[in-house]
Design a protein around this motif. Structure first.
Motif, PDB file in Angstrom:
ATOM      1  N   LYS A  19       0.304  -0.853 -16.869  1.00  0.00           N
ATOM      2  CA  LYS A  19       0.485   0.302 -15.980  1.00  0.00           C
ATOM      3  C   LYS A  19       1.772   1.002 -16.362  1.00  0.00           C
ATOM      4  CE  LYS A  19      -2.606  -1.382 -12.894  1.00  0.00           C
ATOM      5  NZ  LYS A  19      -3.886  -0.685 -12.795  1.00  0.00           N
ATOM      6  N   GLY A  20       1.780   2.317 -16.234  1.00  0.00           N
ATOM      7  CA  GLY A  20       3.007   3.065 -16.481  1.00  0.00           C
ATOM      8  C   GLY A  20       2.846   4.003 -17.653  1.00  0.00           C
ATOM      9  N   ASP A  30      12.106   5.223 -13.191  1.00  0.00           N
ATOM     10  CA  ASP A  30      10.860   4.513 -13.439  1.00  0.00           C
ATOM     11  C   ASP A  30      11.059   3.060 -13.837  1.00  0.00           C
ATOM     12  OD1 ASP A  30       9.393   7.464 -14.933  1.00  0.00           O
ATOM     13  OD2 ASP A  30       9.255   6.699 -12.877  1.00  0.00           O
ATOM     14  N   ASP A  48      11.014   0.002  -7.892  1.00  0.00           N
ATOM     15  CA  ASP A  48      11.700   0.561  -9.057  1.00  0.00           C
ATOM     16  C   ASP A  48      13.064   1.126  -8.694  1.00  0.00           C
ATOM     17  OD1 ASP A  48       9.534   3.536  -9.203  1.00  0.00           O
ATOM     18  OD2 ASP A  48      11.313   3.147  -7.980  1.00  0.00           O
ATOM     19  N   ARG A  52      11.035   3.436  -5.128  1.00  0.00           N
ATOM     20  CA  ARG A  52       9.612   3.507  -4.769  1.00  0.00           C
ATOM     21  C   ARG A  52       8.954   2.141  -4.878  1.00  0.00           C
ATOM     22  NH1 ARG A  52       9.163   8.136  -9.162  1.00  0.00           N
ATOM     23  NH2 ARG A  52       9.977   6.319 -10.288  1.00  0.00           N
ATOM     24  N   VAL A  54       5.149   0.380  -5.375  1.00  0.00           N
ATOM     25  CA  VAL A  54       3.740   0.584  -5.697  1.00  0.00           C
ATOM     26  C   VAL A  54       3.052  -0.756  -5.477  1.00  0.00           C
ATOM     27  CG1 VAL A  54       2.049   1.270  -7.441  1.00  0.00           C
ATOM     28  CG2 VAL A  54       4.330   2.293  -7.453  1.00  0.00           C
ATOM     29  N   PHE A  56      -0.486  -2.897  -5.868  1.00  0.00           N
ATOM     30  CA  PHE A  56      -1.790  -2.968  -6.517  1.00  0.00           C
ATOM     31  C   PHE A  56      -2.638  -3.998  -5.787  1.00  0.00           C
ATOM     32  CE2 PHE A  56      -0.480  -0.479 -10.118  1.00  0.00           C
ATOM     33  CZ  PHE A  56       0.873  -0.736 -10.234  1.00  0.00           C
ATOM     34  N   VAL A  74      -4.263   0.584  -8.008  1.00  0.00           N
ATOM     35  CA  VAL A  74      -3.290   1.060  -7.031  1.00  0.00           C
ATOM     36  C   VAL A  74      -3.895   1.042  -5.631  1.00  0.00           C
ATOM     37  CG1 VAL A  74      -1.808   2.966  -6.343  1.00  0.00           C
ATOM     38  CG2 VAL A  74      -2.210   2.523  -8.762  1.00  0.00           C
ATOM     39  N   GLN A  79       7.762   5.774  -0.795  1.00  0.00           N
ATOM     40  CA  GLN A  79       9.194   5.808  -1.056  1.00  0.00           C
ATOM     41  C   GLN A  79       9.848   4.881  -0.051  1.00  0.00           C
ATOM     42  OE1 GLN A  79      10.498   8.067  -3.473  1.00  0.00           O
ATOM     43  NE2 GLN A  79      12.437   6.959  -3.256  1.00  0.00           N
ATOM     44  N   HIS A 180      26.811  -5.904  -2.344  1.00  0.00           N
ATOM     45  CA  HIS A 180      25.444  -5.584  -2.753  1.00  0.00           C
ATOM     46  C   HIS A 180      24.481  -6.736  -2.512  1.00  0.00           C
ATOM     47  CE1 HIS A 180      27.178  -2.053  -4.206  1.00  0.00           C
ATOM     48  NE2 HIS A 180      27.473  -2.425  -5.441  1.00  0.00           N
TER      49      HIS A 180
ATOM     50  N   GLY B  54      28.593  -0.249  -9.743  1.00  0.00           N
ATOM     51  CA  GLY B  54      27.635   0.708  -9.201  1.00  0.00           C
ATOM     52  C   GLY B  54      28.253   1.646  -8.192  1.00  0.00           C
ATOM     53  N   LYS B 101      20.901  13.395  -9.226  1.00  0.00           N
ATOM     54  CA  LYS B 101      19.652  12.644  -9.294  1.00  0.00           C
ATOM     55  C   LYS B 101      18.466  13.600  -9.380  1.00  0.00           C
ATOM     56  CE  LYS B 101      20.944   8.364  -7.176  1.00  0.00           C
ATOM     57  NZ  LYS B 101      21.127   7.585  -8.380  1.00  0.00           N
ATOM     58  N   GLN B 102      17.453  13.155 -10.095  1.00  0.00           N
ATOM     59  CA  GLN B 102      16.215  13.931 -10.168  1.00  0.00           C
ATOM     60  C   GLN B 102      15.588  14.008  -8.790  1.00  0.00           C
ATOM     61  OE1 GLN B 102      14.209  11.416 -13.033  1.00  0.00           O
ATOM     62  NE2 GLN B 102      13.847  13.196 -14.285  1.00  0.00           N
ATOM     63  N   LEU B 104      12.801  13.574  -6.033  1.00  0.00           N
ATOM     64  CA  LEU B 104      11.934  12.414  -5.862  1.00  0.00           C
ATOM     65  C   LEU B 104      10.482  12.754  -6.161  1.00  0.00           C
ATOM     66  CD1 LEU B 104      13.637  11.209  -2.588  1.00  0.00           C
ATOM     67  CD2 LEU B 104      13.970  10.286  -4.861  1.00  0.00           C
ATOM     68  N   VAL B 105       9.910  12.055  -7.116  1.00  0.00           N
ATOM     69  CA  VAL B 105       8.500  12.271  -7.440  1.00  0.00           C
ATOM     70  C   VAL B 105       7.782  10.934  -7.347  1.00  0.00           C
ATOM     71  CG1 VAL B 105       8.912  14.233  -8.933  1.00  0.00           C
ATOM     72  CG2 VAL B 105       8.976  11.943  -9.879  1.00  0.00           C
ATOM     73  N   ALA B 106       6.467  10.989  -7.467  1.00  0.00           N
ATOM     74  CA  ALA B 106       5.679   9.757  -7.361  1.00  0.00           C
ATOM     75  C   ALA B 106       5.898   8.873  -8.584  1.00  0.00           C
ATOM     76  CB  ALA B 106       4.201  10.106  -7.229  1.00  0.00           C
ATOM     77  N   SER B 107       5.732   7.582  -8.403  1.00  0.00           N
ATOM     78  CA  SER B 107       5.894   6.635  -9.491  1.00  0.00           C
ATOM     79  C   SER B 107       4.773   6.786 -10.509  1.00  0.00           C
ATOM     80  CB  SER B 107       5.868   5.210  -8.924  1.00  0.00           C
ATOM     81  OG  SER B 107       5.688   4.286  -9.951  1.00  0.00           O
ATOM     82  N   LYS B 108       5.104   6.647 -11.793  1.00  0.00           N
ATOM     83  CA  LYS B 108       4.085   6.760 -12.837  1.00  0.00           C
ATOM     84  C   LYS B 108       3.189   5.529 -12.875  1.00  0.00           C
ATOM     85  CE  LYS B 108       6.688   9.994 -15.571  1.00  0.00           C
ATOM     86  NZ  LYS B 108       7.858  10.017 -16.430  1.00  0.00           N
ATOM     87  N   LEU B 109       3.566   4.470 -12.175  1.00  0.00           N
ATOM     88  CA  LEU B 109       2.703   3.301 -12.119  1.00  0.00           C
ATOM     89  C   LEU B 109       1.487   3.586 -11.242  1.00  0.00           C
ATOM     90  CD1 LEU B 109       5.094   0.276 -11.542  1.00  0.00           C
ATOM     91  CD2 LEU B 109       4.077   0.996 -13.670  1.00  0.00           C
ATOM     92  N   ALA B 110       1.645   4.571 -10.368  1.00  0.00           N
ATOM     93  CA  ALA B 110       0.605   4.833  -9.378  1.00  0.00           C
ATOM     94  C   ALA B 110      -0.392   5.875  -9.857  1.00  0.00           C
ATOM     95  CB  ALA B 110       1.237   5.273  -8.067  1.00  0.00           C
ATOM     96  N   VAL B 111      -0.305   6.203 -11.122  1.00  0.00           N
ATOM     97  CA  VAL B 111      -1.235   7.210 -11.645  1.00  0.00           C
ATOM     98  C   VAL B 111      -2.608   6.582 -11.870  1.00  0.00           C
ATOM     99  CG1 VAL B 111      -1.746   8.550 -13.703  1.00  0.00           C
ATOM    100  CG2 VAL B 111       0.520   8.638 -12.669  1.00  0.00           C
TER     101      VAL B 111
END
Lengths: 448, 111
Positions: A19-20, A30, A48, A52, A54, A56, A74, A79, A180, B54, B101-102, B104-111
């Motif tokens: 996946k990915g 990512d 990640d 986010r 995910v 499965f 999926v 988020q 942390h 961090g 920071k970019q 927020l978009v959906a994760s590419k794992l969820a495609v």
């Protein structure tokens, strides 16, 4: 359907899914930071750096396709955490998910805990496959009906709808960690859980968000005297009063919450004696434990330090019962690994369902499996080059000496940017999930 | 003549050390590149760096402009690249700040 006897070499691991994205340019967000199966293995969650999650879900095994076990598709994505700014200290709080831990399933919904550096959230994932139709006061599209038009009463009817999976945050456990968070662990009482940061461990009740008990505090009065930090913590799988925590000095402390409210004094102290003549500048750094995991049986625990994995018998504190070298050839590369910070990489480790095998990651997208019974080990690679469905994985070998055999890779050719830090083993079957930067690989053993 | 014999014994000892402990050999390499490593007093630098890890530097325009005014035409000191330094006096410049920071978009794992 038990996980069979033997581990690494008795099975033939085959590619199942990946996946990915395939891009060369990996966006930081990512990068997968945690992977975890739930108690049944039906669900597989990833977190990640972009905050986010995910999830499965495994397909039901179809009777026609006997040659392959169910695939993971999926199920839900959301988020979990967002970047925050602590205005008081002028610090940015990363949204990266450090850990996900599932709760045992008690009803139709699934629950998981996800943690970033500062906040833990309890998420409920539930399915909705019915919808009520035939309301009296409003139309199907939600608009209020004109009162004068309502002449009869009807009972709304539940109609099937396309499955919708919803994730909602049910509890937010915040403001309890100055440092942390590195670990969370659900207790076997299914009511409490612990969260650990560099210097403190807190005990929470899953229902109560406005307070937690501090059970370990190793912060010295004078920070100049700081000599070690907490690196990982876990609750015992059966004894709800017992937990362990590991340190940056390579030690593990087992604590009993019945003994005292504040468990600063351990019940057991696990440390392998060190040969003082072999001590070097690197000794303490490479002895730092990056992960600790109890066996499913509760009799053993496993620790991962930079170069090895050790299995400890809880009844024996003075040395581990088993030690497995993950990548001993790196010992002669410590200088450059220190310079590029790789020596601080935190590798995780995991047991298989029957505790007969253990797995951990390495560099160059290699991961290692050790069979505790046969003492055999294997090195495999997570790579798209070997990603035809059900393709068998070929064992890999790193060559340390001068003469490199065919198919071996030399230590200097290893890609230290391709790290496998997070792996997970299905609780009952021989299915494994391996996170390689921004890709998730799923491998299964070949069904004969 | 005896001097040569002594030298070769030393060499042999060094070689033995390397053979006995690759770790020690790596330590020697590291100390050669960073002579001040590990000599600073006052607790473990590494640990404290870890606790601060961090934590982004913040940008205070007041500090920045005051520092600029003081330095006049000189360059502001840049952060030390050495591993032993944990700088507290370094004034962040706009160049030092992390990229935004970019979105927020959906994760590419969820495609």
């Amino acid at each position: 359907m038990m996980a069979g006897v033997g581990g690494g070499n008795d099975f033939q691991w085959c590619f199942s899914q990946v996946k990915g994205a395939i891009d060369e340019d990996v966006a930081e967000a990512d990068i997968i930071s945690t992977v975890e199966f739930n108690y049944s293995g039906e669900l597989l969650a990833t977190g990640d750096k972009g905050g986010r999650v995910v999830i499965f879900q495994r397909e039901q095994e179809s009777k026609n396709r006997l040659l392959s076990r169910g695939e993971y598709n999926v199920y839900s994505t959301f988020q979990s955490h967002e970047p925050e700014f602590d205005y008081l200290k002028s610090l940015e709080i990363e949204e990266k998910i450090n850990k996900i831990r599932w709760l045992p399933q008690q009803n139709a919904a699934h629950f998981l805990l996800s943690a970033n550096d500062k906040t833990i959230k309890l998420w409920k994932i539930s399915e909705r496959d019915k919808r009520a139709e035939g309301y009296n006061l409003k139309d199907e599209d939600g608009r209020l009906r004109d009162q004068f038009r309502i002449t009869t009463l009807r009972v709304p009817v539940l109609m099937p709808m396309d499955l919708m999976v919803e994730a909602s945050p049910r509890r937010i456990f915040a403001n309890a960690h100055t440092y942390h968070i590195n670990s969370i662990s659900v207790n076997s009482d299914y009511e409490t859980y612990l969260s650990a940061d560099d210097l403190r461990i807190n005990l929470w009740h899953l229902e109560i968000t406005d307070r937690s008990f501090n059970i370990v505090d190793i912060k010295p009065a004078n920070m100049e005297e700081l000599t070690e930090v907490i690196t990982a913590a876990e609750c015992h799988p059966h004894q709800c009063n017992v937990f362990v925590y590991s340190s940056s000095k390579g030690t593990i402390r087992l604590c009993d919450m019945r003994a005292a409210a504040l468990c600063d004094r351990h019940s057991k102290f696990f440390e392998e004696p060190e040969d003082p003549s072999s001590r070097s500048f690197f000794s303490e750094i490479i002895s730092s434990i990056s992960d600790v995991k109890f066996s499913h049986s509760g009799r053993y625990m496993m620790t991962r330090d930079y170069l090895s994995v050790k299995v400890w018998d809880l009844n024996m504190e003075n040395r581990p019962v088993e030690t497995y070298q993950v990548h001993e050839y790196l010992r002669s590369k410590l200088c450059s690994l220190y310079e590029n910070d790789c020596i601080f990489d935190k590798f995780e480790c995991c047991w298989n369902g029957s505790d007969s095998a253990i797995m951990t990651g390495s560099y160059n997208n290699f991961f290692r499996m050790f069979d505790r019974n046969t003492r055999r080990d294997i090195t495999l690679e997570a790579s798209r080059e070997n990603s035809k469905p059900r393709a068998m994985l070929k064992p890999r070998k790193v060559c340390t000496g001068g003469k490199r055999k065919k198919d071996e890779i030399s230590v200097d050719s290893l890609d230290f940017n391709k790290k496998i830090l997070h792996t997970a083993w299905h609780p009952k079957e021989n299915v494994i999930a391996v996170a390689a930067t921004n890709n998730l690989y799923i491998f299964q053993d070949k069904i004969n | 003549m005896s001097g040569e014999v002594e030298a070769s014994t030393e060499e042999q000892q060094e070689m033995q050390d390397t053979v006995v402990s690759p770790e020690k050999a790596e330590e020697v390499k590291l100390k050669a590149r960073y002579p001040h490593l590990g000599t600073r007093p006052g607790g473990s630098d590494l640990l404290r760096k870890r606790l601060q890890k961090g934590q982004q530097k913040y940008f205070d325009s007041g500090d920045y402009n005051m520092a600029k005014a003081k330095m006049k035409n000189k360059q502001l000191p840049t952060a030390a690249a050495e591993k032993t330094e944990i700088t507290g006096d370094h004034i962040p410049t706009p160049q030092d700040l992390p990229q935004r920071k970019q979105s927020l978009v959906a994760s590419k794992l969820a495609v």
